[in-house]
Design an enzyme around this catalytic site. Sequence first.
Site, PDB file in Angstrom:
ATOM      1  N   ASP A   1       7.611   0.697  -1.197  1.00  0.00           N
ATOM      2  CA  ASP A   1       6.217   0.455  -1.578  1.00  0.00           C
ATOM      3  C   ASP A   1       5.350   0.426  -0.316  1.00  0.00           C
ATOM      4  O   ASP A   1       5.583  -0.374   0.593  1.00  0.00           O
ATOM      5  CB  ASP A   1       6.096  -0.895  -2.305  1.00  0.00           C
TER       6      ASP A   1
ATOM      7  N   HIS B   1      -5.629   0.197  -5.221  1.00  0.00           N
ATOM      8  CA  HIS B   1      -5.120  -1.038  -4.614  1.00  0.00           C
ATOM      9  C   HIS B   1      -5.828  -2.294  -5.162  1.00  0.00           C
ATOM     10  O   HIS B   1      -5.180  -3.268  -5.537  1.00  0.00           O
ATOM     11  CB  HIS B   1      -5.269  -0.954  -3.089  1.00  0.00           C
TER      12      HIS B   1
ATOM     13  N   TYR C   1      -2.053  -0.952   4.767  1.00  0.00           N
ATOM     14  CA  TYR C   1      -1.095  -1.692   5.588  1.00  0.00           C
ATOM     15  C   TYR C   1      -1.085  -1.208   7.036  1.00  0.00           C
ATOM     16  O   TYR C   1      -0.525  -1.858   7.919  1.00  0.00           O
ATOM     17  CB  TYR C   1       0.330  -1.626   4.999  1.00  0.00           C
TER      18      TYR C   1
ATOM     19  N   LYS D   1      -0.987   3.488  -2.061  1.00  0.00           N
ATOM     20  CA  LYS D   1      -2.180   2.938  -2.728  1.00  0.00           C
ATOM     21  C   LYS D   1      -3.463   3.402  -2.052  1.00  0.00           C
ATOM     22  O   LYS D   1      -3.546   3.423  -0.820  1.00  0.00           O
ATOM     23  CB  LYS D   1      -2.129   1.403  -2.701  1.00  0.00           C
TER      24      LYS D   1
END
Length: 318
Positions: free
Chosen positions: A57, A122, A62, A91
Amino acid sequence: MYGNIICFDPCNMAPSSFKLNTGASIPALGLGTWQSGPGEVKNAVSYALRTGYKLIDCAFCYGNEYEVGEGIKEALNLGAVKREDFFVTSKMWCTFSSRVEENLDMSLKALGLDYIDLYLIHWPVAMNPHGNDIRFPTLPDGSRDLDMSWSHIETWKQMEKLVGTGKVKAIGVCNYSVRYLEGLLPQATIIPAVNQIENHPYLPQDEIVSLCHAKNIRIMAYSPLGSAGSPLMKEPTVESVAAKYRVSPATVVFSYHNKRGITVIAKSVKESRIDQNSKIIDLDQRDMKALENIHKAAGIKRYVYPAFNVDFGFPDKS
Ligand SMILES: NC(=O)C1=CN([C@@H]2O[C@H](COP(=O)(O)OP(=O)(O)OC[C@H]3O[C@@H](n4cnc5c(N)ncnc54)[C@H](OP(=O)(O)O)[C@@H]3O)[C@@H](O)[C@H]2O)C=CC1
Ligand SMILES: O=C[C@H](O)[C@@H](O)[C@@H](O)[C@H](O)C(=O)O
């Protein structure tokens, strides 16, 4: 009640994958990469894939998708896995709500992939695409620079267009409450395959879980251990069920999700924990009941609620 279960390991009655409304399978367990730092995440991803994990994931937000991609490449180059045998989630981030395909292309490039198995919105809120930061634009007072004129429904329409491009196998959402999902569904041509939400015994979110199951939308549980600091590892009922089965508390939490028909993603950058977190067992109804009761005594606890200052419609936050 919990949706279609399609795959069993013959030695263990806990399903190792579930069916999506697209007809594809989604692994029951995966590795998360949020807050997996530089110099750590490549090995975590490579190690996980080499030792049998089937789901990674990721997210643009990030800031580590390039290194995640290096980990994927390493596992592929070592011949440990084939691309078609594992599942990658990424996402679309809020600053790209009006430029969805552009953000997807950025993730594909960073990850070194030509398709993503599941691409998710997201958070259902837009941030200024031309603000002072590509991920977290802020206003002079330090608050997030949102674009409240842009609707998440418009974002979804752009997500739907991705399906024909071959760059994504399925699309879905994250952080959708009943209110948001009920706003989206009448406008949607494609029903989201997944709703990825925070979920664990302190935050079962039965309301949105039931709606998703009724609409054949698979739930993915994030922060199953309670995110940083993993507080669920020390929860007394979880610990006592773990002692009974002689497994890690993490296994108990993941098995609770498995029994609910929910795919679970847990983050670790430590090989020993990645090993420990790979196990799911078949819990009996008494254990499930005990786990389902935890929040009644301990109270609802939500660990991830970023400072958007938006009411996303979750009952514990509205
Ligand atoms: N869609 C969304 O908005 C969100 C999605 N997510 C996704 O879900 C994933 C998982 O959630 P996340 O919030 O990271 O939190 P988790 O509940 O997975 O907990 C991660 C924390 O637990 C520690 N940990 C992991 N395994 C063990 C273990 N066996 N024993 C003790 N400690 C352990 C990790 O440390 P260490 O690494 O040092 O082992 C880390 O501090 C994310 O990484 C991300 O991919 C998460 C939040 C929001
Ligand atoms: O996926 C994990 C979380 O949603 C994370 O992406 C957000 O919490 C983000 O850091 C934010 O501050 O908005």
